[in-house]
Motif scaffolding. Structure first.
Motif, PDB file in Angstrom:
ATOM      1  N   ASN A  35       3.417  -0.287  -4.149  1.00 40.13           N
ATOM      2  CA  ASN A  35       3.584  -1.777  -3.778  1.00 40.13           C
ATOM      3  C   ASN A  35       1.833  -2.068  -3.637  1.00 40.13           C
ATOM      4  O   ASN A  35       1.343  -1.833  -2.718  1.00 40.13           O
ATOM      5  CB  ASN A  35       4.329  -1.890  -2.344  1.00 40.13           C
ATOM      6  CG  ASN A  35       4.263  -3.449  -2.084  1.00 40.13           C
ATOM      7  OD1 ASN A  35       3.566  -4.156  -2.910  1.00 40.13           O
ATOM      8  ND2 ASN A  35       5.101  -3.922  -1.044  1.00 40.13           N
ATOM      9  N   LEU A  36       1.434  -2.650  -4.659  1.00 44.91           N
ATOM     10  CA  LEU A  36       0.014  -3.106  -4.709  1.00 44.91           C
ATOM     11  C   LEU A  36       0.095  -4.386  -4.326  1.00 44.91           C
ATOM     12  O   LEU A  36      -0.988  -5.304  -4.165  1.00 44.91           O
ATOM     13  CB  LEU A  36      -0.544  -2.984  -5.904  1.00 44.91           C
ATOM     14  CG  LEU A  36      -0.545  -1.702  -6.480  1.00 44.91           C
ATOM     15  CD1 LEU A  36      -1.410  -1.457  -7.883  1.00 44.91           C
ATOM     16  CD2 LEU A  36      -1.116  -0.505  -5.650  1.00 44.91           C
ATOM     17  N   GLY A  37       1.331  -5.202  -3.887  1.00 39.37           N
ATOM     18  CA  GLY A  37       1.064  -6.673  -3.516  1.00 39.37           C
ATOM     19  C   GLY A  37       0.846  -6.618  -1.997  1.00 39.37           C
ATOM     20  O   GLY A  37       0.429  -5.721  -1.288  1.00 39.37           O
ATOM     21  N   SER A  38       1.033  -7.791  -1.452  1.00 46.30           N
ATOM     22  CA  SER A  38       0.722  -8.240  -0.052  1.00 46.30           C
ATOM     23  C   SER A  38       1.843  -8.471   0.750  1.00 46.30           C
ATOM     24  O   SER A  38       1.685  -8.761   1.833  1.00 46.30           O
ATOM     25  CB  SER A  38      -0.057  -9.594  -0.173  1.00 46.30           C
ATOM     26  OG  SER A  38       0.628 -10.380  -0.770  1.00 46.30           O
ATOM     27  N   GLU A  39       3.225  -8.398   0.188  1.00 44.96           N
ATOM     28  CA  GLU A  39       4.339  -8.374   1.085  1.00 44.96           C
ATOM     29  C   GLU A  39       5.401  -7.004   0.776  1.00 44.96           C
ATOM     30  O   GLU A  39       5.174  -6.394  -0.140  1.00 44.96           O
ATOM     31  CB  GLU A  39       5.238  -9.583   0.294  1.00 44.96           C
ATOM     32  CG  GLU A  39       4.462 -10.819   0.540  1.00 44.96           C
ATOM     33  CD  GLU A  39       4.169 -11.527   1.909  1.00 44.96           C
ATOM     34  OE1 GLU A  39       5.367 -11.234   2.580  1.00 44.96           O
ATOM     35  OE2 GLU A  39       3.218 -12.250   1.919  1.00 44.96           O
ATOM     36  N   PRO A  40       6.120  -6.885   1.748  1.00 47.26           N
ATOM     37  CA  PRO A  40       7.067  -5.611   1.769  1.00 47.26           C
ATOM     38  C   PRO A  40       7.925  -5.873   0.202  1.00 47.26           C
ATOM     39  O   PRO A  40       8.354  -7.114   0.382  1.00 47.26           O
ATOM     40  CB  PRO A  40       7.671  -5.922   2.797  1.00 47.26           C
ATOM     41  CG  PRO A  40       6.885  -6.349   4.077  1.00 47.26           C
ATOM     42  CD  PRO A  40       6.225  -7.401   3.212  1.00 47.26           C
ATOM     43  N   PHE A  41       8.345  -4.931  -0.199  1.00 43.73           N
ATOM     44  CA  PHE A  41       9.163  -5.164  -1.449  1.00 43.73           C
ATOM     45  C   PHE A  41      10.585  -4.235  -1.223  1.00 43.73           C
ATOM     46  O   PHE A  41      10.408  -2.910  -1.017  1.00 43.73           O
ATOM     47  CB  PHE A  41       8.498  -4.753  -2.557  1.00 43.73           C
ATOM     48  CG  PHE A  41       9.417  -5.077  -3.858  1.00 43.73           C
ATOM     49  CD1 PHE A  41       9.685  -6.223  -4.404  1.00 43.73           C
ATOM     50  CD2 PHE A  41       9.965  -3.826  -4.591  1.00 43.73           C
ATOM     51  CE1 PHE A  41      10.403  -6.468  -5.510  1.00 43.73           C
ATOM     52  CE2 PHE A  41      10.704  -4.101  -5.608  1.00 43.73           C
ATOM     53  CZ  PHE A  41      10.847  -5.308  -6.054  1.00 43.73           C
ATOM     54  N   GLY A  69       0.871  -1.174  -0.060  1.00 49.66           N
ATOM     55  CA  GLY A  69      -0.014   0.070   0.018  1.00 49.66           C
ATOM     56  C   GLY A  69       0.882   1.324  -0.138  1.00 49.66           C
ATOM     57  O   GLY A  69       0.282   2.419  -0.364  1.00 49.66           O
ATOM     58  N   GLN A  70       2.218   1.198  -0.001  1.00 48.86           N
ATOM     59  CA  GLN A  70       2.939   2.300   0.146  1.00 48.86           C
ATOM     60  C   GLN A  70       3.454   2.734  -1.170  1.00 48.86           C
ATOM     61  O   GLN A  70       3.726   1.948  -2.045  1.00 48.86           O
ATOM     62  CB  GLN A  70       4.275   1.928   1.158  1.00 48.86           C
ATOM     63  CG  GLN A  70       4.738   3.093   1.836  1.00 48.86           C
ATOM     64  CD  GLN A  70       6.145   2.737   2.658  1.00 48.86           C
ATOM     65  OE1 GLN A  70       6.655   1.563   2.459  1.00 48.86           O
ATOM     66  NE2 GLN A  70       6.702   3.727   3.310  1.00 48.86           N
ATOM     67  N   ARG A  71       3.838   4.101  -1.150  1.00 48.61           N
ATOM     68  CA  ARG A  71       4.496   4.580  -2.573  1.00 48.61           C
ATOM     69  C   ARG A  71       5.518   5.533  -2.057  1.00 48.61           C
ATOM     70  O   ARG A  71       5.711   6.214  -0.903  1.00 48.61           O
ATOM     71  CB  ARG A  71       3.136   5.474  -3.218  1.00 48.61           C
ATOM     72  CG  ARG A  71       2.827   6.735  -2.624  1.00 48.61           C
ATOM     73  CD  ARG A  71       1.678   7.483  -3.379  1.00 48.61           C
ATOM     74  NE  ARG A  71       1.152   8.578  -2.479  1.00 48.61           N
ATOM     75  CZ  ARG A  71       0.291   8.528  -1.652  1.00 48.61           C
ATOM     76  NH1 ARG A  71      -0.458   7.290  -1.492  1.00 48.61           N
ATOM     77  NH2 ARG A  71       0.107   9.571  -1.294  1.00 48.61           N
ATOM     78  N   HIS A  72       6.423   5.624  -3.108  1.00 51.70           N
ATOM     79  CA  HIS A  72       7.841   6.219  -2.928  1.00 51.70           C
ATOM     80  C   HIS A  72       8.045   7.011  -4.280  1.00 51.70           C
ATOM     81  O   HIS A  72       8.084   6.172  -5.143  1.00 51.70           O
ATOM     82  CB  HIS A  72       8.687   5.630  -2.161  1.00 51.70           C
ATOM     83  CG  HIS A  72      10.063   6.463  -1.860  1.00 51.70           C
ATOM     84  ND1 HIS A  72      10.006   7.244  -0.673  1.00 51.70           N
ATOM     85  CD2 HIS A  72      11.064   6.657  -2.567  1.00 51.70           C
ATOM     86  CE1 HIS A  72      11.306   7.670  -0.866  1.00 51.70           C
ATOM     87  NE2 HIS A  72      11.882   7.464  -1.737  1.00 51.70           N
ATOM     88  N   ALA A  73       8.511   8.171  -4.349  1.00 52.54           N
ATOM     89  CA  ALA A  73       9.218   8.789  -5.541  1.00 52.54           C
ATOM     90  C   ALA A  73      10.927   8.482  -5.484  1.00 52.54           C
ATOM     91  O   ALA A  73      11.535   9.052  -4.842  1.00 52.54           O
ATOM     92  CB  ALA A  73       8.993  10.377  -5.586  1.00 52.54           C
ATOM     93  N   VAL A  74      11.059   7.400  -6.099  1.00 55.67           N
ATOM     94  CA  VAL A  74      12.438   6.696  -5.898  1.00 55.67           C
ATOM     95  C   VAL A  74      13.402   7.517  -6.798  1.00 55.67           C
ATOM     96  O   VAL A  74      12.993   7.729  -8.082  1.00 55.67           O
ATOM     97  CB  VAL A  74      12.432   5.175  -6.477  1.00 55.67           C
ATOM     98  CG1 VAL A  74      13.594   4.480  -6.569  1.00 55.67           C
ATOM     99  CG2 VAL A  74      11.155   4.350  -5.870  1.00 55.67           C
ATOM    100  N   ALA A  75      14.483   7.889  -6.401  1.00 53.08           N
ATOM    101  CA  ALA A  75      15.561   8.561  -7.024  1.00 53.08           C
ATOM    102  C   ALA A  75      16.264   7.726  -8.115  1.00 53.08           C
ATOM    103  O   ALA A  75      16.485   6.411  -7.920  1.00 53.08           O
ATOM    104  CB  ALA A  75      16.456   9.331  -6.125  1.00 53.08           C
ATOM    105  N   THR A  76      16.462   8.625  -9.245  1.00 54.35           N
ATOM    106  CA  THR A  76      17.526   7.714 -10.322  1.00 54.35           C
ATOM    107  C   THR A  76      18.712   8.342 -10.389  1.00 54.35           C
ATOM    108  O   THR A  76      19.601   7.612 -11.056  1.00 54.35           O
ATOM    109  CB  THR A  76      16.464   8.041 -11.643  1.00 54.35           C
ATOM    110  OG1 THR A  76      16.671   9.410 -12.098  1.00 54.35           O
ATOM    111  CG2 THR A  76      15.118   7.190 -11.661  1.00 54.35           C
ATOM    112  N   GLY A  77      19.044   9.481  -9.793  1.00 55.91           N
ATOM    113  CA  GLY A  77      20.398   9.895  -9.776  1.00 55.91           C
ATOM    114  C   GLY A  77      20.831  10.584 -10.903  1.00 55.91           C
ATOM    115  O   GLY A  77      21.816  10.797 -11.332  1.00 55.91           O
TER     116      GLY A  77
END
Ligand SMILES: O=c1ccn([C@H]2C[C@H](O)[C@@H](COP(=O)(O)OP(=O)(O)OP(=O)(O)O)O2)c(=O)[nH]1
Ligand SMILES: [Mg+2]
Length: 145
Positions: free
Chosen positions: A97-103, A41-49
């Protein structure tokens, strides 16, 4: 083939530039510049550098990788993300993360793909009445399943 300038940012030093995984790939895979864990359920703006300068008349779309989506429920929340040609900030990938496990996202791992595309400009012109069509206002399943 278009030329896109890429500026490596300090935290992206040592990472590979976006690259095609095969000769026929439509998208250039892009890697994460940071480590993080996305809980369900979490989202994040992931850096690409890196930051880029796209030629006028083009955009770059940020799309999910199907393997991550299928195996882990990881997608780009705003897919397809839009990188405007005049944007000079860091390219970020809004992973969810729309899955059921931490990624776990690891620096250097491929998290999304970038697809350059031409941009058609349009101007909206207000009118009183629109041209008629057989569809008319029908939509959202009006033609059946
Ligand atoms: O997945 C994305 C989507 C956008 N951007 C950057 C580049 C893009 O040019 C800018 C603005 O994106 P967008 O127009 O989608 O967002 P907005 O909410 O409309 O923001 P703005 O008001 O800055 O246009 O943010 C990214 O780095 N990654
Ligand atoms: Mg915008």
């Amino acid at each position: 083939m278009i030329d896109i300038e890429l500026q490596r940012l300090p935290h992206g030093e040592g990472l590979p530039a976006p690259a095609y995984a095969t000769d026929g790939a439509a998208g250039l895979d892009v890697v994460a510049a940071e480590d993080l864990t996305l809980n369900p359920g979490q989202r994040h703006a992931v850096a690409t550098g890196f930051a880029i300068a796209i030629p006028e008349g083009y955009e770059v779309q940020v799309r999910p990788r199907s393997g991550l989506a299928l195996k882990h429920g990881i997608t780009c929340l705003n897919t397809p993300g839009t990188i405007d040609h005049d944007y000079r900030g860091e390219v970020k990938v809004i992973l969810a993360n729309l899955g059921s496990e931490p990624f776990a996202v690891r620096r250097g791992e491929r998290i999304a793909q970038l697809v350059p595309a031409p941009v058609l400009k349009a101007a909206f012109r207000e009118v009183e009445v629109l041209s008629e069509t057989s569809r008319g206002a029908g939509g959202f399943g009006s033609t059946g399943t």
